[in-house]
Write a protein that holds these residues in place. Structure first.
Motif, PDB file in Angstrom:
ATOM      1  N   UNK A   1       0.710  -1.520   0.006  1.00  0.00           N
ATOM      2  CA  UNK A   1      -0.038  -0.435  -0.058  1.00  0.00           C
ATOM      3  C   UNK A   1       1.388   1.351  -0.246  1.00  0.00           C
ATOM      4  N   UNK A   2       1.173   2.507  -1.313  1.00  0.00           N
ATOM      5  CA  UNK A   2       2.065   2.858  -0.976  1.00  0.00           C
ATOM      6  C   UNK A   2       1.425   3.500  -0.291  1.00  0.00           C
ATOM      7  N   UNK A   3       2.706   4.359   0.553  1.00  0.00           N
ATOM      8  CA  UNK A   3       2.222   5.938   1.376  1.00  0.00           C
ATOM      9  C   UNK A   3       1.211   6.787   1.334  1.00  0.00           C
TER      10      UNK A   3
ATOM     11  N   UNK B   1       2.966   8.944   7.357  1.00  0.00           N
ATOM     12  CA  UNK B   1       4.489   8.596   6.560  1.00  0.00           C
ATOM     13  C   UNK B   1       5.320   8.440   6.758  1.00  0.00           C
TER      14      UNK B   1
ATOM     15  N   UNK C   1      -3.518   5.320   2.187  1.00  0.00           N
ATOM     16  CA  UNK C   1      -1.873   4.994   2.143  1.00  0.00           C
ATOM     17  C   UNK C   1      -1.235   4.907   3.955  1.00  0.00           C
ATOM     18  N   UNK C   2      -0.471   5.352   4.227  1.00  0.00           N
ATOM     19  CA  UNK C   2      -0.496   5.487   5.135  1.00  0.00           C
ATOM     20  C   UNK C   2      -0.076   6.633   5.925  1.00  0.00           C
TER      21      UNK C   2
ATOM     22  N   UNK D   1      -0.898   4.045  10.970  1.00  0.00           N
ATOM     23  CA  UNK D   1      -1.305   2.407  10.376  1.00  0.00           C
ATOM     24  C   UNK D   1      -1.545   2.729   8.369  1.00  0.00           C
ATOM     25  N   UNK D   2      -2.163   0.993   8.387  1.00  0.00           N
ATOM     26  CA  UNK D   2      -2.222   1.791   6.999  1.00  0.00           C
ATOM     27  C   UNK D   2      -3.759   2.280   7.026  1.00  0.00           C
ATOM     28  N   UNK D   3      -4.076   2.984   6.046  1.00  0.00           N
ATOM     29  CA  UNK D   3      -5.712   3.547   5.651  1.00  0.00           C
ATOM     30  C   UNK D   3      -5.722   3.209   4.387  1.00  0.00           C
TER      31      UNK D   3
END
Lengths: 358, 358
Positions: free
Chosen positions: A266-268, B291, B287-288, B282-284
């Protein structure tokens, strides 16, 4: 080809379904028309929580989606143990199948699904979103270029995240009757897929689990690792876990080049991604020459919407032009599942090597 | 304390000696006064090739350096098989010892060196330059902070480079009578050191070699990997090779944080370095969050000059203030060597786990 979109139904209101519902609405050639759940209230709530168009029909039970005459394709985010039942049922009703990963509990189950899809001439694709990002395509161009990369020597793929106590007690991914593959099926899937991707989908010959896997009381893997080996000396390692902070590190090393990406699953950020790449670098006393370049790849559509778009494109070709289903996607799914199975077997047999037979 | 610099001699004109000669000249508290070689011409050529001051004395044989009354300390870049002889000889002459890595062919040999250093009250340090970079210090601050990192769960360390045909035929690092540890001693040393560093130098309990190591005809390792395990469930993997493109990837994953650095051994650039760090991401769906941040660390002095500076500082304390040698450096060397030995043993015993006893 007509401009009418491919009409999706979703069966199961898992959390990930929200992401895919959004992806369907973002995809220019797809529309979500029905949401099926075991309870009509859950289906309604899903439609309202995700602000789906008022035209989206809540349905119960799942069969109602499969029997809906306007539904072309279904997205199936159900627990893995239910995949064989519902993917086969969908195929038999002539619905194209976009299946959440891991595709099945073992390759024998997946083969039943794939056979049903073939027999009913429906497209099969697993929902591995990263496959559809333009960054993935760009990286593949570079690592398959002998001039810039030489040959792949080794791949190192890590995907971890820190599950909270509620997840570790209650999530379907820690339940032996629902997602018995645990972290291996959930996060290890991506590691294995990325390794196969980097190796042009050549199956490794052997999988050997690393030591120290962690299982919960029910025997479901919360964390594990493995090494994969090819007959020509290529190797890969993977590490996946629910018990460590979020990380998505993919390193592909060739004879002549190096690819590094730290957010491969999952890309940033959704629209703007990057990776590092270098060819023929040397270490000098004072640093690297050349230094790896940061390659940026932009995308208008997030990778999950591009996945839906590609799936809908294939469905449209079948539906409107009489084309055959694309076999590439089920083949890649099957290879990924074969490696998952081999790693699981090596964990269970005390870290002995397990041969992978395609 | 006086401002007079610590006076170094070098014994052996290996390629790496050029880098350390430069480091000595850059270090504000050190000066190179003698270069020893097996031939006086080689010593003269080294002085001229490296544009060392005319006051630098060429000497032969190596003993001439050890017998030189003005030499305080020696840097020993000789092949590993000669370390025990020359490091012990240096210690017995009261010369402080900066020793190229790998420190020895096995811990029993290293123990002989360390005992000679203790008995003669000379400082011992191995020449692992990355230990002295301010980036390393900054990263350690972050990963040892329980608030930002939690506890270390896993470390993944890769160091590879692509040796050319001449190296693979002729370099001392592929010769069983010179550097019998091959790639494990040369590049694996850094992987193991970085893993110990990330684990606050707690020795793992077990080492298990990965499958698929590559040896040359003489049985010297050109490529190998291993897994390390701690009793509390921490794990680490390492991959080292002479047969793949340059890469130096270190990933440290904690319960609450993630550290990623892609040039951990030799920074891309000498003065300006960076690493990526994030806490509680967290991963949304999109994205992160957050970051990872890019942390930049600048340095006036390259890491090898900072190494010389630190070594000379310790020597000066012993020489001018009667302090005892710092025990931290030999202790870290010994732990690294112990792990090297265990990995080697596991490669040789068919990938069986080897217990590491400190």
């Amino acid at each position: 080809m007509s401009t009418s979109p491919i009409r999706f139904g979703i069966i199961g209101c898992a959390e990930i379904a929200s992401k895919v519902a959004r992806a369907i609405s973002l995809s220019p050639n797809a529309t979500l028309i029905a949401v099926g759940s075991r309870s009509i209230d859950k289906a309604r709530k899903f439609i309202s929580d995700n602000a789906l168009p008022a035209s989206t029909v809540p349905l119960t039970p799942y069969d109602a989606v499969l029997n809906h005459p306007s539904v072309d394709a279904v997205y199936v985010p159900l627990p893995t143990s239910l995949h064989v039942t519902w993917a086969v049922a969908a195929a038999k009703k002539g619905k194209h199948v976009l299946l959440e990963k891991p595709t099945a509990l073992c390759v024998e189950e997946l083969d039943v699904i794939l056979q049903a899809c073939r027999e009913n001439r429906v497209q099969f694709m697993d929902s591995t979103m990263l496959m559809h990002h333009p960054r993935t395509e760009k990286m593949r161009e570079l690592i398959t270029d002998p001039t810039r990369f030489g040959e792949v020597k080794t791949v190192d793929s890590i995907f971890t995240y820190s599950a909270d106590e509620n997840f570790l007690q209650n999530d379907i991914r820690v339940k032996p009757d629902l997602d018995a593959l645990g972290a291996l099926g959930d996060v290890g899937w991506y590691c294995i897929r990325s390794i196969l991707w980097a190796n042009s989908y050549q199956l490794p010959e052997t999988a050997v689990a690393l030591r120290g896997p962690v299982k919960n009381n029910a025997g479901v893997l919360l964390s594990c690792g493995a090494q994969l080996l090819w007959p020509d000396g290529r190797t890969a390692t993977l590490n996946c876990s629910f018990l460590a902070h979020l990380s998505m590190q993919l390193t592909v090393i060739g004879t002549k080049g190096l690819l590094n990406v730290s957010d491969f699953v999952i890309p940033y950020e959704e629209g703007k991604t990057s990776f590092a790449f270098v060819t023929d670098a040397s270490e000098l006393a004072t640093g690297w020459d050349p230094v790896p370049s940061k390659h940026e790849v932009l995308t208008d559509l997030p990778q999950e919407a591009r996945m839906v778009q590609e799936f809908a494109r294939l469905v449209k070709l079948i539906k409107e032009e009489g084309k055959e289903p694309e076999t590439k996607w089920p083949e890649i799914s099957r290879k990924t599942q074969l490696v998952i199975d081999a790693v699981k077997k090596s964990v269970d047999n005390g870290f002995e090597p397990v041969e992978i037979i395609g």
